[in-house]
Structures are given as structure tokens and as C-alpha cells.
Design an enzyme around this catalytic site. Structure first.
Site, PDB file in Angstrom:
ATOM      1  CG  ASP A  58      12.870   6.810  10.349  1.00  0.00           C
ATOM      2  OD1 ASP A  58      11.980   7.612  10.794  1.00  0.00           O
ATOM      3  OD2 ASP A  58      13.311   5.945  11.088  1.00  0.00           O
ATOM      4  CG  ASP A 113      10.108   1.855  -6.359  1.00  0.00           C
ATOM      5  OD1 ASP A 113       9.143   2.482  -6.695  1.00  0.00           O
ATOM      6  OD2 ASP A 113      10.540   0.784  -7.412  1.00  0.00           O
ATOM      7  CE  LYS A 144       7.271  -1.075  -5.224  1.00  0.00           C
ATOM      8  NZ  LYS A 144       7.908  -0.786  -6.340  1.00  0.00           N
ATOM      9  CE1 TYR A 165       4.541  -1.663   9.260  1.00  0.00           C
ATOM     10  CE2 TYR A 165       4.455   0.514  10.317  1.00  0.00           C
ATOM     11  CZ  TYR A 165       5.235  -0.531   9.537  1.00  0.00           C
ATOM     12  OH  TYR A 165       6.452  -0.061   9.070  1.00  0.00           O
ATOM     13  CG  ASP A 178       7.827   3.267   9.990  1.00  0.00           C
ATOM     14  OD1 ASP A 178       8.247   4.109  10.325  1.00  0.00           O
ATOM     15  OD2 ASP A 178       7.609   2.122  10.549  1.00  0.00           O
TER      16      ASP A 178
END
Ligand code: NAD
Length: 370
Positions: free
Chosen positions: A254, A226, A193, A142, A250
Site C-alpha cells: 500500500d 520497518d 523482522k 492472517y 499488505d
């Protein structure tokens, strides 16, 4: 008795409505001599824009920096949709996060037994769930440079974001996660990852070395982001503390939030670097939800996320873990009695107002501390 400085920023929409319930609890704790708080109040978001033409004033920034902790409600709403970009309501929150250097975002996902049926997952998968996602908040994709869209000159454009992490950024978020785990069930799951990303290879390496060097007593496991997303909805109770980067955090937080039922239930904390002299951190506590313009002014918002955020402040800024437990137990107790605001009422015909929910939690807390 020690006195703690709290800076309260109710903000916009339902922010002031849910903050009022926290203020009742703070007033009672001080009056009853449980803990003494010096509470100062400021403006942020649209409220600050209306008063000062900016999303937070310099004076309020100074108060936030001087406080032991900041309690933040919510900002934004249609009234300010068209104000200039750099003074939009969210700019107040971003400035606080940046200038207080709040690099660690803690989002617990707790499923109260009385609400297990409000989750999108089966009761047996979520009942009693208590996990914590620790998200890196000030680095990663970000913020990494270059960050741009370039014109390739052949009718094509290229969008570029850069995922970048330095050793110190991974170490300091890792320490937050390991320290938390020691106060919980002593397990950290680190996620990246590394199979396809160099920053993931470094993340894995730095967290593993930190674990060996400073936290060998904590159980550490690694899961690819994942796979972790899948495990979160398959068997969420396997987790205690999850530590991950800004982007994965993030998304995963959620996902975790839906395990618990309603947005009105979710508190969060954002922490900065530890001051080696005082052993304290800059910190901001806020509900995960926004200003909910659709229900603002109606007195029906659920104050539990905001009250839970106060609980986190007691635990992480003031080291008052027992009192934080009492606050959480008061919330659980009220829910177990079937008291519900509209967002968690389900099929129940009756729901209570914001103030009635706040009063019920305060009464439960008062009874527990009597
Ligand atoms: P929101 O979280 O405000 O609301 C989403 C839905 O959840 C709405 O239907 C709302 O009524 C409901 N809801 C949220 N909190 C609730 C509570 N405590 N009790 C009962 N119901 C609740 O998100 P949104 O609608 O996407 O955004 C509204 C405004 O809030 C926008 O201006 C947005 O930019 C802002 N926002 C601010 C923050 C923040 O201050 N940290 C976070 C998210 C959104």
C-alpha cells in the site's frame, strides 16, 4: 495459433466498466490474429449474489479452475452491505484465492514519467520507478491458529493472532521472487523482522539457503521490514523485487502504491503453484482498486489498472512478454500525450471517459503492432 482460455469476472460497480475496455483489447487481439483468446464470462460479488444468492456459483468456480487465467474486476458496494456474511461480495474473491491456492501476490509499482507529479514524493525520487512487491498471500498471521479473543475472567480480554510459516511456504514464495528477478534487474530484497520474530529468523534462513542452492546468480539483500518501509519512501528506485510475508506485504504494497499516483493505475496478479507437467500456474489478475461506488455508472473510471492487469496476464500466464511490453508502452504513450481520466488529471481542465481512455490505449497498441 495457440488459443488461451480466459475467464472474465467483471463483478460490481466500476468492475464491468473497466473490464469492457479490456474486452475491446482482447477482441482486437483475436481478430487481428495476434493471439487467440477463448473468453468466457461469469458473475462474482454482488452481481452473483443477485443472480444466485451466493458470491460465486459452483459453475463459475469450475470455469475459473478450468481457465488458463482469471481476469477479475472488482466487487462490493452499498447495495450488498447487509447481505449475510458468508455470501458477502468479497467472499467470492476469497474463495477464488483459496480454491485456486493463489499464494503469491504480485504488485508492481511503476511510475510513468508523465505522471511523476501525481506522486506524493518528489519527481526525481519516483520518475521511472519500476519495482515489484511479492507478498505471501495464504499464510502468516492472517491465517495462523490460534486466532481468538479470550476472556481472562478478571475484566480483561486477550486478543491472539499467530504468525506461522513453514519452510515450504517460504521456499515457494522465494522461488516466485527469484524467478521474477531473473526476468527483471536480477535483484531480490527479502524482508522480515528477524530481530524480534522467530518466523522472521526462519524466513531469513530459508530464503538465504534457497538463494545459495538455486539462485546464486541473483543479487539478494535482506532488510528489516520497518527499515524497508522507510527506504521505500526515501529512495524507492533502489528496489527491484521485494519479497515479504502476508502482513508486511499488505502494508508495504500500500505504501508503494502511493508512490505511483492513483489507485486507478495499479494492476496485480495472484499466482498459484506451478504445474510441473504444463509449467503453468493458476492465476488471477485484478486491479488493486475496489468497485468505487462513488463514481460507478458515470463512465469516468480509469481503466489503466485493469488493462495493466491484462498485461500481467500476458506476461505471467501466457509468456507473451513482448506483447505485455507493448501494452505497457501503449499506456505510457497515451499518458505522454496528456490523455487523462479524472483521477489523474491533476490541474488539467479536461479529462476523458473510461471508454475514451480504453480506445486511446487500443489505438496506440494497434499502431505499434501494425
Ligand atoms: P475503492 O478502491 O473502490 O475506491 C477508493 C477511491 O478511489 C474512490 O474515491 C474511488 O472513486 C477511487 N477509485 C478507485 N478506483 C478508481 C479508478 N479505476 N478510477 C478512478 N478512481 C478510482 O475503495 P473503497 O471505496 O474503499 O471500496 C469501495 C467498495 O469496493 C467496497 O464495497 C469495498 O469492499 C470494495 N473493494 C473491493 C476490492 C476488490 O474487489 N478487490 C478491493 C477494495 C475494495
Amino acid at each position: 495459433m495457440t488459443s488461451y482460455k480466459l475467464f472474465v469476472l467483471p463483478g460490481d460497480g466500476i468492475g464491468p466498466e473497466v473490464m469492457a475496455e479490456v474486452e475491446k483489447i482482447l477482441a482486437w487481439l483475436s481478430e487481428a490474429g495476434v493471439v487467440r483468446f477463448e473468453v468466457e464470462k461469469g458473475l462474482v460479488g454482488g452481481a452473483a449474489y443477485d443472480a444466485h444468492g451466493m458470491a460465486i456459483s459452483e459453475a463459475d468456480m469450475d470455469r475459473a479452475k478450468a481457465a488458463d487465467a482469471v481476469l477479475f474486476g472488482a466487487v462490493g458496494g452499498p447495495k450488498w452491505d447487509h447481505v449475510p456474511y458468508d455470501v458477502r461480495p468479497e467472499a467470492g474473491l476469497l474463495r477464488l484465492r483459496k480454491e485456486l491456492e493463489l499464494f503469491a501476490n504480485l504488485r508492481p509499482a511503476i511510475c510513468y514519467p508523465a505522471l511523476a507529479d501525481a506522486s506524493s514524493l518528489k519527481r526525481e525520487l519516483v520518475e521511472g520507478l519500476d519495482l515489484m512487491i511479492v507478498r505471501e498471500l495464504t499464510g502468516g498471521v492472517y491465517f495462523g491458529e490460534p486466532k481468538e479473543i479470550i476472556d481472562l475472567g478478571n475484566g480483561q480480554k486477550r486478543g491472539i493472532d499467530t504468525q506461522v510459516y513453514d519452510t515450504y511456504e517460504i521456499e515457494r514464495i522465494g522461488r516466485v521472487a527469484f524467478d521474477l528477478a531473473r526476468k527483471r534487474r536480477n535483484k531480490v530484497t527479502s524482508s522480515e523482522k528477524r530481530n524480534v520474530m522467530k518466523s522472521g529468523v526462519l524466513w531469513h534462513e530459508v530464503i538465504s539457503a534457497l538463494h545459495t542452492r538455486e539462485y546464486p546468480d541473483v543479487t539478494l539483500e535482506h532488510q528489516l521490514a520497518d527499515a524497508l518501509g522507510m527506504q521505500l519512501v526515501r529512495r524507492p528506485k533502489q528496489f527491484d523485487v521485494i519479497v515479504t510475508d502476508n502482513l508486511f506485504g499488505d502494508m508495504l504494497s500500500d505504501v508503494a502504491s502511493m508512490l505511483t499516483g492513483s489507485l486507478g493505475m495499479l494492476p496485480s496478479a495472484s499466482l498459484g503453484e506451478k504445474n510441473p507437467r504444463t509449467e503453468t500456474r493458476k492465476a488471477l489478475y485484478e486491479p488493486v482498486h475496489g468497485s468505487a461506488p462513488d463514481i460507478a455508472g458515470k463512465g469516468i473510471a480509469n481503466p489503466i489498472a485493469m488493462i495493466g492487469s491484462l498485461g500481467m496476464a500476458l506476461r505471467y500466464s501466457f509468456n507473451l512478454g513482448d506483447l505485455a511490453d507493448r501494452v505497457e508502452q501503449a499506456i505510457a504513450g497515451v499518458l505522454a500525450k496528456g490523455i487523462r481520466t479524472g483521477d489523474i488529471a491533476g490541474d488539467a481542465t479536461e479529462s476523458v471517459s473510461t471508454a475514451q481512455m480504453g480506445d486511446a490505449i487500443l489505438a496506440e497498441l494497434q499502431a505499434a503492432l501494425a
